[in-house]
Design an enzyme around this catalytic site. Sequence first.
Site, short mmCIF file in Angstrom:
data_model
loop_
_atom_site.label_atom_id
_atom_site.label_comp_id
_atom_site.label_asym_id
_atom_site.label_seq_id
_atom_site.Cartn_x
_atom_site.Cartn_y
_atom_site.Cartn_z
N GLN A 575 -30.17 12.81 58.95
CA GLN A 575 -30.10 12.94 59.72
C GLN A 575 -30.02 14.72 59.71
OE1 GLN A 575 -29.02 12.11 62.38
NE2 GLN A 575 -29.70 10.25 61.98
N LYS A 612 -36.75 1.54 51.13
CA LYS A 612 -36.18 1.88 51.98
C LYS A 612 -35.43 0.69 52.72
CE LYS A 612 -35.06 4.36 55.88
NZ LYS A 612 -35.94 5.58 57.36
N LYS A 615 -36.03 -4.19 58.41
CA LYS A 615 -35.45 -5.36 58.76
C LYS A 615 -37.31 -5.96 58.27
CE LYS A 615 -33.40 -3.94 62.28
NZ LYS A 615 -33.44 -4.33 63.87
#
Length: 1072
Positions: A575, A612, A615
């Site tokens: 972020q 990482k 999905k």
Amino acid sequence: MASPKPAGDLNPVSLEEALMTTWKREQTFQQSIQMRHDGAPFIFLEGPPTANGLPGIHHVAARTYKDLVCRWKAMEGHFVERKGGWDTHGLPVEIEVQKRLDLLSNEAILEFGMKEFNDECKKSVWTYEDAWRKMTERMAFWVDLDDPYITLHNEYIESGWWALKQMFDKGLLYKGHKVLPFCPQTGTSYSTHEVALGYKEVEEPSVYLKFKLVDDDAAVLAWTTTPWTLPGNVGLAVGPEVTYARIRIVAEPEGWDGRGGAAIGEELILAEDLLAETLRHQIEIIDTFPGSELVGKAYHPLFPDAVERGDSEAAWTIVPADFVTTTDGTGVVHTAVMYGEDDYILGMEVGFPAQHTVDIDGRFIAGTHNSLDGRYVKDCDDDIIDLLHYDNLLYREQMYTHDYPHCWRTGHPLLYYAMDSWFVRMTAVKEKLLEFNDQVEWAPEWVGEGRFGEWLRNVKDWAISRERFWGTPLPVWICEECGHQHCAGSRQDMLDTAIDAAVVPEDLHRPFVDDVRLHCQTDGCSGEMVREPFVLDCWYDSGCAFFAQWHHPFAGTEKLDANFPIDYICEGVDQTRGWFYTLLAVSTTAFDSLCYKRCLSLGLILDKQGKKMSKSKDNAIDPWDHFNREGADATRWYMVTSGAPWNPLKFDPAGVRETYAKMFLTLWNVYKFHVNYAVMDDFEPTDNSVASRAPLDRWLLSRLNAVGLSLHDQFVGWDFHKACRELEDFVVNDLSNWYVRRSRRRLWDDAESADKLACQHTLHEVLVTVCRLMAPVAPYMVDEIHRNLVGESVHLADWPAGTPGCRRDIQILHIPGKVRGLPSRDEELEERMSLARALAEAGRRIRVDAGRRQRLPCQAGWLVGGLDISEFHSLLADELNVEALTTEDDLDRFQQIELVPNWKALGAKARADLPKVKEALAAADADETWAAIQAGKCELAGFEITPDDVEVRRVEKEGYAAASIEFGEGEAAETVSLVLDMSSTPDLLSKGLARDIIRRVQQKRKNLDLDIAARISLTVWLGDGSPELGDVDWEHVQTETRTDVGVLLSGKGPEEADSFTVDEASIHFSFD
RNA sequence: GGGCGGGUAGCUUAGGUUGGUUGGAGCACCCGGCUGAUAACCGGGAGGUCGCCGGUUCAAAUCCGGCCUCGCCCA
């Protein structure tokens, strides 16, 4: 005071689920906030997640750190409101819906209906809301999800508009172009993420072109892989430092592939380094010179009609650029301002005309060239090359293979295209951004200084608009007549200026807002203003959270006044250029203020392999796997203790299991041990004097004091991992493995005694304090314990250290009507206990080395050297199974010395001769050398040796069952030895035998699941060779095993009786 | 290509700003012990070229330079 209930076996899942219900029923979260209403606010801002994806374990990690800081600050007495939030706009939502509804182009969306499409987006946003709520509640992240801020709400949008107007009024909002990869088929520009989905290797024509100079007979040679951008050419870029050559064609080449060519005598200019790769003719070099000499020269456009010069002086001239290299091409870069990012930036700098030759459908605009107008650009490559060939402007064509981005939906090549775009002029506030950032306390510091600071120092204007449908609409209208721009700062603003106020919608989204036309605000202009058809970057939405959550300023400014700047935000390090940046960007441009004072930037959660979690890789871990097995406490504690928050965490499911077994099961069993006796004895905590308690109790309280204060300090310094590891070590080692182990017998006595009471008070005080220290990180089990021991939720209790009033001691506030701290630390007591424990270990080591089993007592033991620990002699004797433990002063009776170099001192003295000194020292007799050193008369390898240069170590002489330990640090370090008497006597053998029998009988009782208090009848058969069992010891066996009727026999016992062997003798026993 | 961070035992890691010859710990493994003490505990063992190469130094996991590799962000 509540009467505690006894505790049974631990079932973490049902325990946590039951507490969830209790919290809901008792409104514990709300209470924990409201009871601190008068405290100084601690302002937290929740970074809004999107609920259009399933929450994963990495979300649990981030939310754990958010939660633990808020809970900690609340316990400290701060008023900590925690408003939830949802991020609901943005491209990912649109893509999701497009995929689902098979709407693969803007055209398809418009055909489907923009309103209908946005309705679908709005629904899609909440797909997983329930999953998020359940995860949030189950992991015990206390945040208000019943009244969250939601970025799609009209109030939220309106606040965003208001802030944008602040920027607009300050001249920070402007319209320009941004070059983006664009697919004409779908009408969509792509983010880098999407571009990455569609790279394909393709073979395309590349061309070398002759740009004929105006005041010179030569042509400059440039290269491109995108012939369709050539009509848009407005300039050539050269490297000012690069060396260029002017050459003359002297002979035809051997052969020639394809179109193009050059005549004998023709003169060309290109980078000297690239002559061989580029030219096929025989040539002579006329001259070489730096690129700077070419700068400013004008050339004839390839397509004279395609672009209008306007007032540009730089058009069709050669300009310098630092991105020019000689790795490929000709060292001269063809520049088409609208079709390349470098090109556009350069064009803006030098003032090339910024005019499209290609329309938004990917077709040449009318007027470009009569044979190209209206045609799809990628179909024209061949014709363009033909045209240039016939005009003698082509030197050469060559097929070229490279990776080029393609639309992941249609497979068509993407065009880099300068799109109309709105920008926030971040470059104008760069100094302020840096100044505000300097005031932020970053954890870790390097994210703020390095990653984020570096980004700010190179800040670019923020391209804030998107050509999309689902998002906060850009509230800018432009007059069709005079071009006047108007930024609407509110819905009321629209009502005030609308041509037809009835059209102004309640819902501020597209397409409704598109229908609103405004009166031009310019004096004397009667034009109508039309909205710019963009929505805003969804990062802008979340960057507005700190004020838009309050519908500022429309709902009043009080909320913002009381909640700004933010005290604490916490998100993943990804972020940094996302939310961390947009918050600061918005607060700087709209409020001229920093936004947050502290920012914890978290490392990513990786799988066991360090990849990482995602999905697509199918390596994501479902938090419920752990919530439903080890519980949320263990999951949270595992994440916090397994590394610094900013380090990447390789999430290992086995680690959660380990945390559960080690920390939580241990704590539970300590608690169970305490509370079950407390219930049995009707224990009530009182103001029990600590001074009169046993050293063991005072030691534990001193340790608790040390650990509690240290934990608090570590929290302040963001080192949650260190804090919790230290606390875990305290619970497992000090509390359970030493204090409870050494205290069990104290509670077994049925009779009330001062010592028993001391132990119970100590356990009570330590458990309650540990619960409070753990509560921010693992809020469930400790609440169960705290409630049962104290009668109140731990989350309504005070933080035991540090505040309020900057107190520095550990407070025990759980005695009704009393406020009392722990006794202050007794470091000397801790030292002595530390030595006692080290000696206990040494004793166990001695027995292993000497082959003497633990249950056979030793007649005597001697302690040599060290602190006076006589207060622990009986404890240690018990632990070591020694009849009598005494101190012995005569070291030489058991030990000799050894001299070890002090490397630091000797190294400084001997330097390169250090190895020689080392050898000399090893060879010398230790006693003599030490005597010489002390007398100041020792020389080794030519160096004077002083007592500082060596360290004296004591080692046991041969033949003693002894062990030595180094105890203490630095100056105070000394050797302490334990010597054990290894002799055996009939008396010792009898005691050892008794202990063996007790142990076996107890094990059997346990296996049979007998009640602890159950009485038995016991028969023991002592086989051949068994030691005698003395009367006293036989009595002891019967007492310990709760035997009413005991029978002791000699000889072999019956087959069906249990048996075991001691020193090769068979012992049988049976009981009922 | 640029910025930032990581690479230490089979796995998870501490230490690294302050260089000191013996690099800690937990899990798993092996041996032993202990236990009305818990999916526990205690002692011992095995397991490391501290990513690689070079430099500085009497001495490097630690300082310096280069490289390899992984991750994130940005191009």
